[in-house]
Scaffold this motif. Structure first.
Motif, PDB file in Angstrom:
ATOM      1  N   ALA A 109       0.850  -1.190   0.000  1.00 55.32           N
ATOM      2  CA  ALA A 109       0.000   0.000   0.000  1.00 55.32           C
ATOM      3  C   ALA A 109       0.885   1.239   0.000  1.00 55.32           C
ATOM      4  CB  ALA A 109      -0.891   0.015   1.233  1.00 55.32           C
ATOM      5  N   THR A 110       0.467   2.223  -0.775  1.00 60.85           N
ATOM      6  CA  THR A 110       1.139   3.514  -0.762  1.00 60.85           C
ATOM      7  C   THR A 110       0.227   4.464  -0.002  1.00 60.85           C
ATOM      8  OG1 THR A 110       2.099   3.025  -2.920  1.00 60.85           O
ATOM      9  CG2 THR A 110       2.164   5.310  -2.188  1.00 60.85           C
ATOM     10  N   VAL A 111       0.762   5.058   1.051  1.00 61.41           N
ATOM     11  CA  VAL A 111      -0.016   5.957   1.887  1.00 61.41           C
ATOM     12  C   VAL A 111       0.526   7.375   1.703  1.00 61.41           C
ATOM     13  CG1 VAL A 111      -0.731   6.521   4.240  1.00 61.41           C
ATOM     14  CG2 VAL A 111      -0.430   4.132   3.577  1.00 61.41           C
ATOM     15  N   TYR A 112      -0.359   8.262   1.245  1.00 64.40           N
ATOM     16  CA  TYR A 112       0.006   9.668   1.051  1.00 64.40           C
ATOM     17  C   TYR A 112      -0.483  10.458   2.252  1.00 64.40           C
ATOM     18  CZ  TYR A 112       0.589   8.048  -3.736  1.00 64.40           C
ATOM     19  OH  TYR A 112       0.985   7.353  -4.842  1.00 64.40           O
ATOM     20  N   SER A 113       0.414  11.213   2.861  1.00 62.75           N
ATOM     21  CA  SER A 113       0.056  12.015   4.031  1.00 62.75           C
ATOM     22  C   SER A 113       0.836  13.331   3.998  1.00 62.75           C
ATOM     23  CB  SER A 113       0.364  11.243   5.311  1.00 62.75           C
ATOM     24  OG  SER A 113       1.735  10.901   5.365  1.00 62.75           O
ATOM     25  N   VAL A 114       0.391  14.288   4.799  1.00 62.27           N
ATOM     26  CA  VAL A 114       1.031  15.600   4.847  1.00 62.27           C
ATOM     27  C   VAL A 114       2.421  15.504   5.467  1.00 62.27           C
ATOM     28  CG1 VAL A 114       0.858  17.929   5.830  1.00 62.27           C
ATOM     29  CG2 VAL A 114      -1.160  16.802   4.961  1.00 62.27           C
ATOM     30  N   ARG A 115       2.580  14.610   6.420  1.00 60.93           N
ATOM     31  CA  ARG A 115       3.873  14.425   7.093  1.00 60.93           C
ATOM     32  C   ARG A 115       4.172  12.931   7.171  1.00 60.93           C
ATOM     33  NH1 ARG A 115       2.397  12.128  11.605  1.00 60.93           N
ATOM     34  NH2 ARG A 115       0.437  12.656  12.585  1.00 60.93           N
ATOM     35  N   THR A 137      -0.435  -9.721   5.550  1.00 57.48           N
ATOM     36  CA  THR A 137       0.445  -8.588   5.832  1.00 57.48           C
ATOM     37  C   THR A 137       0.216  -7.486   4.811  1.00 57.48           C
ATOM     38  OG1 THR A 137       2.120 -10.175   6.566  1.00 57.48           O
ATOM     39  CG2 THR A 137       2.843  -7.925   6.253  1.00 57.48           C
ATOM     40  N   LEU A 138       0.364  -6.259   5.261  1.00 58.99           N
ATOM     41  CA  LEU A 138       0.277  -5.111   4.372  1.00 58.99           C
ATOM     42  C   LEU A 138       1.567  -4.317   4.523  1.00 58.99           C
ATOM     43  CD1 LEU A 138      -1.727  -3.574   2.452  1.00 58.99           C
ATOM     44  CD2 LEU A 138      -2.244  -2.146   4.424  1.00 58.99           C
ATOM     45  N   LYS A 139       2.325  -4.214   3.433  1.00 59.72           N
ATOM     46  CA  LYS A 139       3.549  -3.414   3.453  1.00 59.72           C
ATOM     47  C   LYS A 139       3.176  -1.978   3.107  1.00 59.72           C
ATOM     48  CE  LYS A 139       6.784  -6.998   1.985  1.00 59.72           C
ATOM     49  NZ  LYS A 139       7.732  -7.398   0.933  1.00 59.72           N
ATOM     50  N   ILE A 140       3.565  -1.063   3.969  1.00 54.31           N
ATOM     51  CA  ILE A 140       3.190   0.333   3.778  1.00 54.31           C
ATOM     52  C   ILE A 140       4.388   1.162   3.322  1.00 54.31           C
ATOM     53  CG2 ILE A 140       2.413   2.422   4.956  1.00 54.31           C
ATOM     54  CD1 ILE A 140       0.640   0.666   6.670  1.00 54.31           C
ATOM     55  N   ASN A 141       4.200   1.867   2.199  1.00 52.24           N
ATOM     56  CA  ASN A 141       5.181   2.835   1.712  1.00 52.24           C
ATOM     57  C   ASN A 141       4.566   4.205   1.906  1.00 52.24           C
ATOM     58  OD1 ASN A 141       6.845   0.731   0.686  1.00 52.24           O
ATOM     59  ND2 ASN A 141       5.501   0.588  -1.087  1.00 52.24           N
ATOM     60  N   ASN A 142       5.170   5.009   2.766  1.00 53.16           N
ATOM     61  CA  ASN A 142       4.623   6.328   3.076  1.00 53.16           C
ATOM     62  C   ASN A 142       5.260   7.385   2.185  1.00 53.16           C
ATOM     63  OD1 ASN A 142       4.723   8.563   5.917  1.00 53.16           O
ATOM     64  ND2 ASN A 142       3.129   8.334   4.419  1.00 53.16           N
ATOM     65  N   HIS A 143       4.420   8.185   1.508  1.00 50.03           N
ATOM     66  CA  HIS A 143       4.877   9.305   0.694  1.00 50.03           C
ATOM     67  C   HIS A 143       4.301  10.583   1.279  1.00 50.03           C
ATOM     68  CE1 HIS A 143       6.721   7.128  -2.653  1.00 50.03           C
ATOM     69  NE2 HIS A 143       5.780   6.224  -2.456  1.00 50.03           N
ATOM     70  N   VAL A 144       5.178  11.544   1.516  1.00 49.81           N
ATOM     71  CA  VAL A 144       4.731  12.832   2.026  1.00 49.81           C
ATOM     72  C   VAL A 144       4.251  13.665   0.846  1.00 49.81           C
ATOM     73  CG1 VAL A 144       5.429  14.934   3.224  1.00 49.81           C
ATOM     74  CG2 VAL A 144       6.319  12.718   3.972  1.00 49.81           C
ATOM     75  N   ASP A 145       2.991  14.115   0.930  1.00 49.55           N
ATOM     76  CA  ASP A 145       2.377  14.895  -0.139  1.00 49.55           C
ATOM     77  C   ASP A 145       1.585  16.047   0.497  1.00 49.55           C
ATOM     78  OD1 ASP A 145       1.085  15.916  -2.336  1.00 49.55           O
ATOM     79  OD2 ASP A 145      -0.009  14.080  -2.831  1.00 49.55           O
ATOM     80  N   PRO A 146       2.137  17.269   0.463  1.00 50.31           N
ATOM     81  CA  PRO A 146       1.462  18.406   1.091  1.00 50.31           C
ATOM     82  C   PRO A 146       0.089  18.721   0.485  1.00 50.31           C
ATOM     83  CG  PRO A 146       3.727  18.969   0.499  1.00 50.31           C
ATOM     84  CD  PRO A 146       3.446  17.629  -0.074  1.00 50.31           C
ATOM     85  N   VAL A 148      -2.313  16.872   0.092  1.00 49.38           N
ATOM     86  CA  VAL A 148      -3.351  16.098   0.784  1.00 49.38           C
ATOM     87  C   VAL A 148      -4.088  16.976   1.799  1.00 49.38           C
ATOM     88  CG1 VAL A 148      -3.693  14.136   2.366  1.00 49.38           C
ATOM     89  CG2 VAL A 148      -2.191  13.897   0.412  1.00 49.38           C
ATOM     90  N   ILE A 149      -3.424  17.994   2.312  1.00 50.80           N
ATOM     91  CA  ILE A 149      -3.916  18.971   3.292  1.00 50.80           C
ATOM     92  C   ILE A 149      -4.033  18.347   4.685  1.00 50.80           C
ATOM     93  CG2 ILE A 149      -5.700  20.628   3.960  1.00 50.80           C
ATOM     94  CD1 ILE A 149      -6.383  20.922   0.984  1.00 50.80           C
ATOM     95  N   GLY A 150      -4.676  17.217   4.805  1.00 47.08           N
ATOM     96  CA  GLY A 150      -4.827  16.522   6.081  1.00 47.08           C
ATOM     97  C   GLY A 150      -5.389  15.142   5.819  1.00 47.08           C
ATOM     98  N   GLY A 151      -5.324  14.264   6.821  1.00 47.63           N
ATOM     99  CA  GLY A 151      -5.802  12.893   6.642  1.00 47.63           C
ATOM    100  C   GLY A 151      -4.831  12.088   5.805  1.00 47.63           C
ATOM    101  N   VAL A 152      -5.303  10.987   5.240  1.00 45.42           N
ATOM    102  CA  VAL A 152      -4.449  10.139   4.408  1.00 45.42           C
ATOM    103  C   VAL A 152      -5.207   9.658   3.171  1.00 45.42           C
ATOM    104  CG1 VAL A 152      -2.964   9.285   6.268  1.00 45.42           C
ATOM    105  CG2 VAL A 152      -5.036   8.038   5.707  1.00 45.42           C
ATOM    106  N   LYS A 153      -4.437   9.345   2.149  1.00 41.09           N
ATOM    107  CA  LYS A 153      -4.972   8.713   0.948  1.00 41.09           C
ATOM    108  C   LYS A 153      -4.164   7.436   0.780  1.00 41.09           C
ATOM    109  CE  LYS A 153      -4.166  10.398  -3.273  1.00 41.09           C
ATOM    110  NZ  LYS A 153      -4.250  11.253  -4.473  1.00 41.09           N
ATOM    111  N   ILE A 154      -4.861   6.308   0.646  1.00 41.99           N
ATOM    112  CA  ILE A 154      -4.194   5.007   0.588  1.00 41.99           C
ATOM    113  C   ILE A 154      -4.491   4.350  -0.750  1.00 41.99           C
ATOM    114  CG2 ILE A 154      -4.010   2.731   1.669  1.00 41.99           C
ATOM    115  CD1 ILE A 154      -5.059   4.135   4.261  1.00 41.99           C
TER     116      ILE A 154
END
Length: 180
Positions: A109-115, A137-146, A148-154
């Motif tokens: 999973a790619t998770v987009y978040s502000v931080r 199992t879920l492998k999470i790759n976190n990408h910082v994306d300003p 998004v403003i808030g919350g997360v997009k998965i």
């Protein structure tokens, strides 16, 4: 046939060999190294793709560069040289990893978040989505994306779960436009 389909077929064949020999994890590790070399060393790739360099010299370079790797990986690379498909190696590795993950019950999973997410937040997302997706199992790759403003997009495969403020604002805007 498209290069994506060709890459998928090579990956599937290599995966089946790994499954028969029970070496999938080992092959996955070796292939990740091969992919990294192909993506980071442009001179290496240019040499392998040069039309005036003999296939035997290309195979010799591969055998020297990946000495100690399994015969299955080396044979696949030699086969790709013979068929002038050196450029699809990273795609083959990606498809192989997808097949291996499916066999193990793992999704990425790619998770987009502000931080950057904390370990606790990643664990929370993993717990929720392993149940929702019915995987081990879920492998999470976190990408910082300003943006998004808030919350997360998965994003898991082709499915997007948008819990971001930007996504909510976009949906609200569409509703207002439809109402007018």
């Amino acid at each position: 046939m498209s290069k994506t389909n060709v890459a998928k077929r090579y990956a599937e064949a290599l995966f089946q060999i790994g499954a028969e020999k029970e070496t999938i994890d080992f092959l996955e590790t070796e292939l990740a190294t091969v992919k990294e070399v192909f993506q980071t060393n442009q001179a290496f790739l240019q040499f392998l793709q040069h039309p005036k360099v003999e296939a035997e010299k290309k195979k010799q370079l591969l055998n020297e560069a990946f000495a100690g790797f399994s015969k299955d990986v080396l044979h696949t690379l030699s086969l790709l040289v013979d068929r002038h498909n050196e450029s699809i190696v990273p795609d083959i590795v990606d498809h192989f990893i997808t097949f291996a993950n499916q066999a193990k019950g793992v999704k990425e999973a790619t998770v987009y978040s502000v931080r950057a997410l904390s370990d606790a937040e990643k664990e929370e997302i993993e717990n929720v989505f392993t149940k929702k997706l019915n995987v081990k199992t879920l492998k999470i790759n976190n990408h910082v994306d300003p943006s998004v403003i808030g919350g997360v997009k998965i994003k898991v495969g082709n499915t997007v779960y948008d819990g971001s403020v930007k996504g909510k604002l976009d949906r609200l805007e569409r509703q207002i436009r439809r109402a007018n």
